[in-house]
Enzyme design. Structure first.
Site, PDB file in Angstrom:
ATOM      1  N   TYR A 257       0.847  -1.125   0.059  1.00 10.29           N
ATOM      2  CA  TYR A 257      -0.022  -0.185  -0.152  1.00 10.29           C
ATOM      3  C   TYR A 257       0.829   1.265   0.155  1.00 10.29           C
ATOM      4  O   TYR A 257       0.322   2.207  -0.472  1.00 10.29           O
ATOM      5  CB  TYR A 257      -1.020  -0.086   1.208  1.00 10.29           C
ATOM      6  CG  TYR A 257      -2.412  -0.767   0.813  1.00 10.29           C
ATOM      7  CD1 TYR A 257      -3.305  -0.338   0.000  1.00 10.29           C
ATOM      8  CD2 TYR A 257      -2.104  -2.053   1.129  1.00 10.29           C
ATOM      9  CE1 TYR A 257      -4.210  -0.975  -0.401  1.00 10.29           C
ATOM     10  CE2 TYR A 257      -3.207  -2.888   0.643  1.00 10.29           C
ATOM     11  CZ  TYR A 257      -4.292  -2.451  -0.021  1.00 10.29           C
ATOM     12  OH  TYR A 257      -5.398  -3.193  -0.319  1.00 10.29           O
TER      13      TYR A 257
ATOM     14  N   HIS B  23     -14.681   1.648  -2.352  1.00 13.83           N
ATOM     15  CA  HIS B  23     -13.789   0.765  -1.939  1.00 13.83           C
ATOM     16  C   HIS B  23     -12.788   1.452  -1.008  1.00 13.83           C
ATOM     17  O   HIS B  23     -11.732   1.056  -0.848  1.00 13.83           O
ATOM     18  CB  HIS B  23     -13.088   0.028  -3.142  1.00 13.83           C
ATOM     19  CG  HIS B  23     -13.878  -0.824  -3.875  1.00 13.83           C
ATOM     20  ND1 HIS B  23     -13.462  -1.288  -5.087  1.00 13.83           N
ATOM     21  CD2 HIS B  23     -15.197  -1.548  -3.541  1.00 13.83           C
ATOM     22  CE1 HIS B  23     -14.549  -2.221  -5.243  1.00 13.83           C
ATOM     23  NE2 HIS B  23     -15.332  -2.155  -4.622  1.00 13.83           N
TER      24      HIS B  23
ATOM     25  N   ASN C  35     -14.863   2.326 -22.454  1.00 10.47           N
ATOM     26  CA  ASN C  35     -13.798   1.286 -22.051  1.00 10.47           C
ATOM     27  C   ASN C  35     -12.994   0.946 -23.320  1.00 10.47           C
ATOM     28  O   ASN C  35     -13.281   0.905 -24.343  1.00 10.47           O
ATOM     29  CB  ASN C  35     -14.250   0.041 -21.786  1.00 10.47           C
ATOM     30  CG  ASN C  35     -13.537  -0.901 -20.651  1.00 10.47           C
ATOM     31  OD1 ASN C  35     -12.387  -1.133 -21.155  1.00 10.47           O
ATOM     32  ND2 ASN C  35     -13.913  -1.306 -19.423  1.00 10.47           N
TER      33      ASN C  35
HETATM   34  P1  OAD Z   1      -9.958  -3.786 -13.643  1.00  4.96           P
HETATM   35  O1  OAD Z   1      -8.457  -3.809 -13.613  1.00  4.96           O
HETATM   36  O2  OAD Z   1     -10.552  -5.092 -13.437  1.00  4.96           O
HETATM   37  O3  OAD Z   1     -10.657  -3.266 -14.986  1.00  4.96           O
HETATM   38  C1  OAD Z   1      -9.982  -2.030 -15.495  1.00  4.96           C
HETATM   39  C2  OAD Z   1     -11.050  -1.640 -17.007  1.00  4.96           C
HETATM   40  O4  OAD Z   1     -10.424  -0.579 -17.375  1.00  4.96           O
HETATM   41  C3  OAD Z   1     -10.633  -2.774 -17.929  1.00  4.96           C
HETATM   42  O5  OAD Z   1     -12.019  -3.043 -18.499  1.00  4.96           O
HETATM   43  C4  OAD Z   1      -9.728  -2.117 -19.078  1.00  4.96           C
HETATM   44  O6  OAD Z   1     -10.226  -2.658 -20.387  1.00  4.96           O
HETATM   45  C5  OAD Z   1     -10.499  -0.712 -18.715  1.00  4.96           C
HETATM   46  N1  OAD Z   1      -9.404   0.248 -19.412  1.00  4.96           N
HETATM   47  C6  OAD Z   1      -8.054   0.172 -19.231  1.00  4.96           C
HETATM   48  N2  OAD Z   1      -7.472   1.432 -19.546  1.00  4.96           N
HETATM   49  C7  OAD Z   1      -8.212   2.174 -19.868  1.00  4.96           C
HETATM   50  C8  OAD Z   1      -8.552   3.465 -20.580  1.00  4.96           C
HETATM   51  N3  OAD Z   1      -7.584   4.260 -20.746  1.00  4.96           N
HETATM   52  N4  OAD Z   1      -9.639   4.015 -20.722  1.00  4.96           N
HETATM   53  C9  OAD Z   1     -10.823   3.291 -20.657  1.00  4.96           C
HETATM   54  N5  OAD Z   1     -10.704   2.198 -20.168  1.00  4.96           N
HETATM   55  C10 OAD Z   1      -9.804   1.513 -19.708  1.00  4.96           C
HETATM   56  O7  OAD Z   1     -10.498  -2.435 -12.686  1.00  4.96           O
HETATM   57  P2  OAD Z   1     -11.589  -2.085 -11.797  1.00  4.96           P
HETATM   58  O8  OAD Z   1     -12.813  -2.652 -12.689  1.00  4.96           O
HETATM   59  O9  OAD Z   1     -11.442  -0.886 -11.260  1.00  4.96           O
HETATM   60  O10 OAD Z   1     -11.102  -3.855  -5.779  1.00  4.96           O
HETATM   61  O11 OAD Z   1     -11.552  -3.356 -10.582  1.00  4.96           O
HETATM   62  C11 OAD Z   1     -12.596  -3.383  -9.569  1.00  4.96           C
HETATM   63  C12 OAD Z   1     -11.923  -3.884  -8.493  1.00  4.96           C
HETATM   64  O12 OAD Z   1     -11.294  -4.847  -8.511  1.00  4.96           O
HETATM   65  C13 OAD Z   1     -11.064  -2.898  -7.755  1.00  4.96           C
HETATM   66  O13 OAD Z   1     -11.557  -1.598  -7.183  1.00  4.96           O
HETATM   67  C14 OAD Z   1     -10.242  -3.545  -6.854  1.00  4.96           C
HETATM   68  C15 OAD Z   1      -9.988  -4.743  -7.693  1.00  4.96           C
HETATM   69  O14 OAD Z   1      -9.591  -6.114  -7.061  1.00  4.96           O
HETATM   70  C16 OAD Z   1     -10.496  -4.072  -4.521  1.00  4.96           C
HETATM   71  O15 OAD Z   1      -9.320  -4.064  -4.340  1.00  4.96           O
HETATM   72  C17 OAD Z   1     -11.413  -4.256  -3.504  1.00  4.96           C
END
Ligand code: OAD
Length: 254
Positions: free
Chosen positions: A76, A134, A228
């Site tokens: 962290y 979160h 996305n």
């Molecule tokens: P993810 O890493 O699962 O997903 C990121 C998304 O962003 C993917 O669908 C990519 O295609 C998209 N992406 C990447 N670069 C981009 C850009 N420049 N513009 C638009 N889209 C882009 O991240 P989260 O969905 O946030 O939780 O993950 C959800 C949760 O899972 C997080 O909050 C965290 C993680 O484990 C905890 O730690 C509790």
């Protein structure tokens, strides 16, 4: 569904959604790690994602902290350092400006920004009303007395850090297996049920309950729009899918 990949010029899809946003009195945006990717903060899944290198169960779970608080804090502390160096990008700034415009034109609760991110970049971009599902990297919570305080020191002078009461401090974030903060969840749910348009930005929409908000909004009558780089689980429920970097699409859209 208007999909910016399928023969529609991206500009046309952006324009159609822009028009719908102009008419809406209540809008919600749910953001994920993808919106901060262009600020240099790694996402969790996909190429270069944190969960490709690190195990969530060894770093982002209560059991991990019980087993090795120092290791968890090192991770962290590193993420706090990355977030400190990063700057809000054009996507964060477009959302902050949209919030101000919606509030001026359509009232105080016209726009709600719900985020799964803990990096604080929406705050730094000037968003005022950010619902953090979160938690927040910049909050620390005492495992003894329960006090939550803001701590912006990077790096932390002592790992793991301790509270004045002597007990260990933990990061003020939600770990796997933990419930979401009740207030934040209630606000997010209430706003989603009022929304006419629900924007899903830069999230894989795989982590529940956050990902469920878009479905709840849709059942309550909202139209869903996805921004996305890649296909995501939510695309099939969306009225608009805008494929591309949030930092380029959002300033044009909003
Ligand atoms: P993810 O890493 O699962 O997903 C990121 C998304 O962003 C993917 O669908 C990519 O295609 C998209 N992406 C990447 N670069 C981009 C850009 N420049 N513009 C638009 N889209 C882009 O991240 P989260 O969905 O946030 O939780 O993950 C959800 C949760 O899972 C997080 O909050 C965290 C993680 O484990 C905890 O730690 C509790």
């Amino acid at each position: 569904m208007i999909d910016s990949r399928l023969g529609f010029a991206a500009g046309e899809a952006i324009w159609a959604l822009h028009e719908a946003l102009e008419q809406a009195t209540h809008v919600v945006a749910l953001t994920g790690a993808g919106i901060s990717a262009e600020s240099g903060i790694p996402t969790f899944r996909g190429p270069g994602g944190l969960w490709r290198t690190y195990s969530p169960l060894q770093l982002a779970a209560p059991e991990a902290f019980e087993r090795d608080p120092r290791l968890v804090w090192e991770w962290y502390d590193w993420r706090r350092g990355l977030s400190r160096k990063a700057k809000p990008n054009a996507g964060h700034i477009a959302l902050a400006e949209f919030e101000r415009r919606m509030e001026d034109e359509r009232g105080a609760r016209a726009f709600t920004l719900v985020t799964q991110n803990v990096d604080g970049l929406h705050d730094r971009a000037g968003s005022r009303n950010v619902v953090k599902l979160h938690g927040d990297l910049w909050l620390v919570r005492c495992t003894g007395c329960g006090a939550t305080t803001r701590n912006e020191q990077v790096p932390l002078p002592e790992l793991p850090p301790r509270c004045q009461c002597g007990a260990l401090l933990r990061p003020g974030v939600v770990w796997f297996g933990e419930p979401l903060p009740e207030d934040a969840w209630a606000q997010a749910l209430e706003a989603s049920q009022r929304a006419q348009i629900f924007l899903v930005i830069g999230t894989s929409a795989t982590v529940y309950p956050a990902a469920g908000l878009a479905h709840q909004a849709r059942r309550a009558g909202a139209r869903v729009a996805v921004v996305n780089l890649e296909a995501s689980d939510i695309d099939s429920s969306a009225a608009w899918v805008l494929r591309g970097p949030a930092g380029e699409i959002l300033p044009r859209l909003l």
